[in-house]
Structure formats: structure tokens, C-alpha cells
Design a protein around this motif. Structure first.
Motif, PDB file in Angstrom:
ATOM      1  N   THR A  65       0.659  -1.029  -0.257  1.00 28.12           N
ATOM      2  CA  THR A  65      -0.232  -0.466  -0.241  1.00 28.12           C
ATOM      3  C   THR A  65       0.982   0.931  -0.064  1.00 28.12           C
ATOM      4  N   LYS A  66       2.358   0.990   0.137  1.00 28.61           N
ATOM      5  CA  LYS A  66       2.931   2.326   0.582  1.00 28.61           C
ATOM      6  C   LYS A  66       4.238   1.701   0.159  1.00 28.61           C
ATOM      7  N   GLN A  68       8.482   4.277  -0.221  1.00 29.32           N
ATOM      8  CA  GLN A  68       9.128   5.178  -0.188  1.00 29.32           C
ATOM      9  C   GLN A  68      10.462   4.480  -0.135  1.00 29.32           C
ATOM     10  N   TRP A  88      -2.040   5.830  -7.798  1.00 26.02           N
ATOM     11  CA  TRP A  88      -0.847   5.956  -6.413  1.00 26.02           C
ATOM     12  C   TRP A  88      -1.084   7.649  -6.203  1.00 26.02           C
ATOM     13  N   THR A 116       7.647   9.010  -1.806  1.00 20.79           N
ATOM     14  CA  THR A 116       6.548   8.468  -1.358  1.00 20.79           C
ATOM     15  C   THR A 116       5.557   8.313  -2.330  1.00 20.79           C
ATOM     16  N   SER A 118       2.050   6.379  -2.490  1.00 23.01           N
ATOM     17  CA  SER A 118       0.463   5.941  -1.637  1.00 23.01           C
ATOM     18  C   SER A 118      -0.362   5.904  -2.105  1.00 23.01           C
ATOM     19  N   LYS A 121      -2.454  -0.130  -4.910  1.00 25.03           N
ATOM     20  CA  LYS A 121      -1.862  -0.885  -4.066  1.00 25.03           C
ATOM     21  C   LYS A 121      -1.609  -2.245  -4.714  1.00 25.03           C
ATOM     22  N   GLN A 150       8.704  -0.460   2.914  1.00 27.01           N
ATOM     23  CA  GLN A 150       7.531  -1.390   1.711  1.00 27.01           C
ATOM     24  C   GLN A 150       6.909  -1.660   2.672  1.00 27.01           C
ATOM     25  N   THR A 151       5.416  -1.151   2.456  1.00 31.20           N
ATOM     26  CA  THR A 151       4.438  -1.290   3.748  1.00 31.20           C
ATOM     27  C   THR A 151       3.814  -2.025   3.001  1.00 31.20           C
ATOM     28  N   SER A 153      -0.434  -4.159   3.315  1.00 32.56           N
ATOM     29  CA  SER A 153      -1.835  -3.693   4.529  1.00 32.56           C
ATOM     30  C   SER A 153      -1.935  -4.211   6.009  1.00 32.56           C
TER      31      SER A 153
END
Length: 238
Positions: A65-66, A68, A88, A116, A118, A121, A150-151, A153
Motif C-alpha cells: 500500500t505504500k 518510500q 497512486w 513516497t 501511496s 495497491k 515497502q508497507t 496492508s
């Protein structure tokens, strides 16, 4: 050969096959899981080019989901522009440089330090390419390391921040761009073909990975054949 001994031999053969098959899957996953930058190299001081950050999703039950991407400020990348990406939102953070950079257009005192992405998905078995244009790369270093977070969900954060040391790739490698001695004035042409170069590199990597995995699969089949041949041979002697 007794029926119990035959079953034991068969179970052992099955264990060997399962372990080998597991190795194939692990090798395939490890070869393609981390974030990479394309092309892999540019000339020092290159101008007007494009970098593509490829982000694969390595989780089976969560979305990315994100993303950076952290840009080095000790050797700054100047004139950063982000290509719009469907679904995005991109945010570029700038930082005041400790050492200003003198260019033909004047002295640069700030540069991008983080990008970033975000709002979108990346699903299981998928990847996303994020294109970043630059005005000029530094000419006083041999490589640029773009540490990346890398984030997912589910809250998990994959930290692609380890720098290469020696010949071995670290467990969580950061994307690395090699800067080579070359004609920086030829960079605009390289920028136009950056996407093509990245695709060609990916095709080569995929082919190499495919051949390697195919070799492992052949090995697994060979183990299976040998195991069952052994069972049949012992059965015939009994």
C-alpha cells in the motif's frame, strides 16, 4: 524385499523429493522478491534520464500500500520529477543540502531526499513500476543506494536498506545504481531508451531465473526417478 521396507523406502524417496521441490520454490521466491532500480547503471554526471523502481509484492495475503524511496543527499540527484501513476499519489520531500551543488544553471541548495508513493495497491504475484526522471546525477561517486521501505496492508514493513558488501548480496538489499565513467552528454538518448533497457534487463533476468529453476526441476524429476527405480529394483530382487 518386505512390504514394510518398501513403504519405508518410498517414504524416504518422497521426503527427498519434497525437500528438493521446496528448494526450487525458495530459490524462485528469493530471486525476485526485492525492490530493484532500472537500468542498473548510468554514466557519472548523466543528465535528463529516467530511473524505474520495480516493486514486487512478496506477500500472499496482503497488498503493498505504500512505497518510500530514500534518495542520498550526500551525493544528491538533481531535478527529480515523478511520473503520474494510476491509482497512486506521489509526494516528493526535499532537504537542504549540507554542501550546495554548482551547476551551469546556478547553485543548487536543495534536493529530493524521499519519494513516497501511496494510495494504490500491489497484489500477490504482481509488481508495480515507478518512473522517476532526473535532471542530473552526481559525478563524484561510484554508486547510489536508494534505501526503500515497502508497507503492506497488514502493517508489515519490508526494509530494503542493506548496502552491498563484498560479493554477497545482503538479505534485504537496497536498490543500487552503478555510476560509471562514460560520456554524460549521451544521457538524453539513454533516457529515451530507459524503459526499453529495463524491460530487456528484466527479460534477461527472467530467462536466467527460468533456466535455473528448470534445472532444479529436472533435478527433482531425476531424484524421483532414481528413488522409484530403487524401490522397483529391491522389489524385484525380493
Amino acid at each position: 524385499m518386505s512390504a514394510s521396507a518398501s513403504r519405508l523406502t518410498t517414504r524416504r524417496a518422497g521426503t527427498v523429493i519434497a525437500l528438493a521441490a521446496g528448494t526450487v520454490l525458495l530459490a524462485a521466491g528469493a530471486a525476485s522478491a526485492h525492490v530493484t532500480v532500472h537500468p542498473e547503471s548510468y554514466a557519472k554526471g548523466a543528465t535528463d534520464g529516467v530511473l524505474t523502481f520495480r516493486v514486487p509484492n512478496e506477500e500472499d495475503s496482503a497488498f503493498t500500500t505504500k512505497v518510500q524511496v530514500f534518495l542520498p543527499t550526500d551525493h544528491p540527484v538533481l531535478g527529480v520529477l515523478v511520473h503520474p501513476q494510476d491509482g497512486w499519489t506521489a509526494k516528493v520531500t526535499t532537504t537542504k543540502l549540507k554542501t550546495p551543488v554548482k551547476t551551469d544553471d546556478g547553485t543548487i541548495t536543495e534536493a529530493a531526499s524521499e519519494i513516497t508513493f501511496s494510495g494504490g495497491k500491489i497484489g500477490a504475484g504482481q509488481y508495480e513500476d515507478f518512473d522517476v526522471a532526473f535532471g542530473q546525477l552526481p559525478d563524484d561517486t561510484g554508486q547510489l543506494v536508494f534505501k526503500t521501505l515497502q508497507t503492506y496492508s497488514d502493517g508489515k514493513v519490508a526494509r530494503w536498506i542493506e548496502e552491498p558488501a563484498g560479493g554477497d548480496e545482503p538479505e534485504n538489499p537496497a536498490p543500487v545504481l552503478k555510476l560509471t565513467a562514460g560520456d554524460a552528454s549521451a544521457a538524453p538518448a539513454a533516457a529515451k531508451t530507459a524503459a526499453t533497457t529495463a524491460k530487456a534487463a528484466d527479460t534477461g533476468d527472467s530467462t536466467a531465473r527460468g533456466l535455473g529453476i528448470a534445472g532444479l526441476v529436472v533435478g527433482v524429476i531425476g531424484l524421483a526417478a532414481a528413488a522409484f527405480a530403487l524401490v522397483r529394483s529391491r522389489g524385484a530382487r525380493s
